[in-house]
Structure formats: structure tokens, C-alpha cells
Design an enzyme around this catalytic site. Sequence first.
Site, PDB file in Angstrom:
ATOM      1  N   GLY A  77     -32.737 -57.058  29.314  1.00 23.29           N
ATOM      2  CA  GLY A  77     -32.402 -55.975  30.230  1.00 23.29           C
ATOM      3  C   GLY A  77     -32.933 -56.308  31.609  1.00 23.29           C
ATOM      4  O   GLY A  77     -33.415 -57.409  31.856  1.00 23.29           O
ATOM      5  N   ARG A  78     -32.872 -55.336  32.484  1.00 23.96           N
ATOM      6  CA  ARG A  78     -33.327 -55.550  33.847  1.00 23.96           C
ATOM      7  C   ARG A  78     -34.836 -55.707  33.923  1.00 23.96           C
ATOM      8  O   ARG A  78     -35.375 -56.312  34.814  1.00 23.96           O
ATOM      9  CB  ARG A  78     -32.922 -54.355  34.722  1.00 23.96           C
ATOM     10  CG  ARG A  78     -31.534 -54.477  35.287  1.00 23.96           C
ATOM     11  CD  ARG A  78     -31.084 -53.130  35.823  1.00 23.96           C
ATOM     12  NE  ARG A  78     -30.679 -52.256  34.745  1.00 23.96           N
ATOM     13  CZ  ARG A  78     -30.645 -50.928  34.843  1.00 23.96           C
ATOM     14  NH1 ARG A  78     -31.001 -50.348  35.947  1.00 23.96           N
ATOM     15  NH2 ARG A  78     -30.243 -50.201  33.840  1.00 23.96           N
ATOM     16  N   PHE A  79     -35.520 -55.129  32.941  1.00 25.53           N
ATOM     17  CA  PHE A  79     -36.976 -55.037  33.069  1.00 25.53           C
ATOM     18  C   PHE A  79     -37.717 -55.980  32.155  1.00 25.53           C
ATOM     19  O   PHE A  79     -38.888 -56.237  32.333  1.00 25.53           O
ATOM     20  CB  PHE A  79     -37.425 -53.623  32.729  1.00 25.53           C
ATOM     21  CG  PHE A  79     -37.179 -53.289  31.295  1.00 25.53           C
ATOM     22  CD1 PHE A  79     -38.157 -53.536  30.349  1.00 25.53           C
ATOM     23  CD2 PHE A  79     -35.955 -52.783  30.888  1.00 25.53           C
ATOM     24  CE1 PHE A  79     -37.917 -53.253  29.021  1.00 25.53           C
ATOM     25  CE2 PHE A  79     -35.721 -52.500  29.566  1.00 25.53           C
ATOM     26  CZ  PHE A  79     -36.697 -52.737  28.628  1.00 25.53           C
ATOM     27  N   ASP A  85     -31.066 -42.357  31.532  1.00 26.17           N
ATOM     28  CA  ASP A  85     -30.248 -43.574  31.453  1.00 26.17           C
ATOM     29  C   ASP A  85     -29.299 -43.496  30.257  1.00 26.17           C
ATOM     30  O   ASP A  85     -29.138 -44.465  29.522  1.00 26.17           O
ATOM     31  CB  ASP A  85     -31.156 -44.803  31.363  1.00 26.17           C
ATOM     32  CG  ASP A  85     -30.449 -46.099  31.759  1.00 26.17           C
ATOM     33  OD1 ASP A  85     -29.389 -46.029  32.422  1.00 26.17           O
ATOM     34  OD2 ASP A  85     -30.949 -47.179  31.402  1.00 26.17           O
ATOM     35  N   ILE A 125     -32.718 -60.519  21.388  1.00 26.75           N
ATOM     36  CA  ILE A 125     -31.426 -59.868  21.165  1.00 26.75           C
ATOM     37  C   ILE A 125     -30.829 -59.318  22.449  1.00 26.75           C
ATOM     38  O   ILE A 125     -29.699 -58.876  22.469  1.00 26.75           O
ATOM     39  CB  ILE A 125     -31.483 -58.754  20.082  1.00 26.75           C
ATOM     40  CG1 ILE A 125     -32.668 -57.822  20.288  1.00 26.75           C
ATOM     41  CG2 ILE A 125     -31.481 -59.358  18.688  1.00 26.75           C
ATOM     42  CD1 ILE A 125     -32.774 -56.753  19.200  1.00 26.75           C
TER      43      ILE A 125
END
Length: 323
Positions: free
Chosen positions: A44-46, A157, A41
Site C-alpha cells: 500500500g501507500r504506507f 477509507d 501480498i
Amino acid sequence: GPGRDNSVDLPSHDDRWPRQNSLSMKEWDIPYDELKLYEVIGAGRFGTVYRGSWHGAVAVKVLHVHALNDHCAPLDTFKHEVATFRKTRHENLVLFMGACMKPPRLAIVTSLCKGMTLYTHIHLRKDKFTANKSVLVAQQISQGMGYLHARGIIHKDLKTKNIFLENGKVVITDFGLFSVTKLCFGNNARGDSLGIPSGWLCYLAPELVRALRPHASLHLPFSKQTDVYAFGTVWYELLCGEYPFKGQPAEAIIWQVGKGAKQSLANMQASRDIKDILMLCWSYRESERPDFSHLLSTLEKLPRKRLARSPSHPVHLSRSADS
Ligand code: ATP
């Protein structure tokens, strides 16, 4: 009480300790094999977020462990952040269900949020939030954030991408996992030379912006007050339908925020009270920013009737923000 975890009976004054140790941590350890992963879905960056199933619908964040190296927070940091995460129980916070903590399988399991993020509502669908609706959303964010802060947890965040709206109910996600998920696992993946992903900068308080160094985000001085600054930006997005410093390059934003300049509110048609909240949250000095319990009571005191008639926020809209 007795029998609630695997620990031995201890005198009641020590009652709270056994659950903090590694033994009770096992309660939250989900064997990776028990998880069913369906479609992706989001990435992300990680790592990658999957729709999944584990005793019902869940969201599973699988972390990119190949990036684990010396510069990275070790597994202990991950475990520490998971330990923090599991202490949260609040209406407006995503439900933490458990984690897979055996490398190379690191994953975080939460309830699956229904509805869309505020980011999707505001920036993709261009839904308009009336002032009244914005206040209701902001109140719930303040409630969830106030709870986190009372538990000693800094979100680090807070942004519209991490706030879901489920039938008018706010659900905040992604709290407290910043160090391990954002900074270790994917700092070099995207973003510019400073490692700044687009849409992140406008949430950063001046003291964070001033501390930005290439590849050194791990040491940014996050605090409760930097969360409040980020909340200010969310409040602005709700009211204006766009990011502050819209369209400006990162260097220009860094320069302005770093020396204390704020997005102008001259063209914003909102009441004084509403703009005051914004300016307080965006205070250059962290000591001048209100805390979330103060924000909540300010938001609750905002005069509703006057807001409803505000000319900049028409009551009749072609599209409701929560349909
Ligand atoms: P960043 O890495 O900059 O934080 P992001 O917030 O988009 O970016 P993730 O937090 O990894 O990245 O989320 C990826 C996607 O998964 C997003 O679209 C997010 O809305 C979705 N998502 C995350 N958690 C949940 C959840 N509990 N329920 C439903 N969707 C979720």
C-alpha cells in the site's frame, strides 16, 4: 470481570476504565519476533502487507517507519488508532488480533481474509453482480459500517479495495487507521501533486474535495457522512461495474464534485429505488445523506422479485461473482 486483565480490582462502576489504559494495551502488543512473515501480498501507500502466521494464518501490515518525522502523527497516534481498532467485534469487519508497537517495528496483525476484494471482482475480473447480489453485499457493508459508526469510529477509507468477499460474506478492512498509515507514512510516495492516488478521488465527498490542499490531507474533514458518500460510490461500482467519472482527469472530477455535480445515471438501467439510494448518499449537503441504519432498512425494503427480473441484470451469468 476480575482476572481478565492485569489491572487491580476496582469498584464495579469503574469497571470499564482499567482496560482502556496503557496496562491493558499490553494484551494487544505482539512481540515482533513471534510473527512469521511469508510472502508479500500487497504494497500500500504506507507499508507492506505480508501473509504471516501468528497462532494461525494472519495478515501483517508492516508500516514504513523511516517516514516517521515531524510532519507525521507521532507514535501516540498510532497507539490511539490501534486502541480504537481493538474495540471492534463484528461479523463484517476484519478481526483485529494485535499490533507491534515498538519502533522501528510497527505492524498491525489481523486475520487473513480469504476470497477476493470487491475491487478485484468488479474491476479486474469484470464479474457481474446481479441487483439482488449487490443488495446483499450492500446490506452487509451497511451493517459493518453502522456498527463502526455506533462505536464512534469513522472508516475514512471505505472503498472496494478494502472490502473482501468470502463466500458471499462481506469483510471490511483498513478502518480507522487512515491518519497514521495513509497520511504519514506514504503521502509523497505516489499520486499526483495533490497527493491523490488514482482510484481515491471518486470516494471523496464534496466537502473533502473542497478541502484538498497539497500535502495537507491530515486535516481533511472526515465524518460519518463522508463514509456514507464513499458507500455511494461502492454501490455505484457494484451496479455499474466501473468507477463514477470514469476516465476523467483528477482536475475535472475535483471541479465537478466540488460544485455539486454528480455522475449521470441516465444510462444506468436500474430501478428508481436503487438510483435514489445513490443520489441520497451522494448528496452535496452532508446533512441530507442517510446514515447506515437508515440505508440498511431501505436496502431491506427493496422489492426482490422485481429486481431479479430487471433486464439490465440478467439472471444467468457466465461467471458467478463468488466462485
Ligand atoms: P492503499 O494504500 O491505497 O489503501 P491498498 O488498499 O491496496 O492501497 P493495503 O491496504 O496496504 O493497500 O493492502 C495491500 C494488499 O494487501 C491489498 O491487495 C489487500 O487486498 C491485501 N490485504 C490487506 N489486508 C488483508 C487481509 N486482512 N487479508 C488478506 N489480504 C489483505
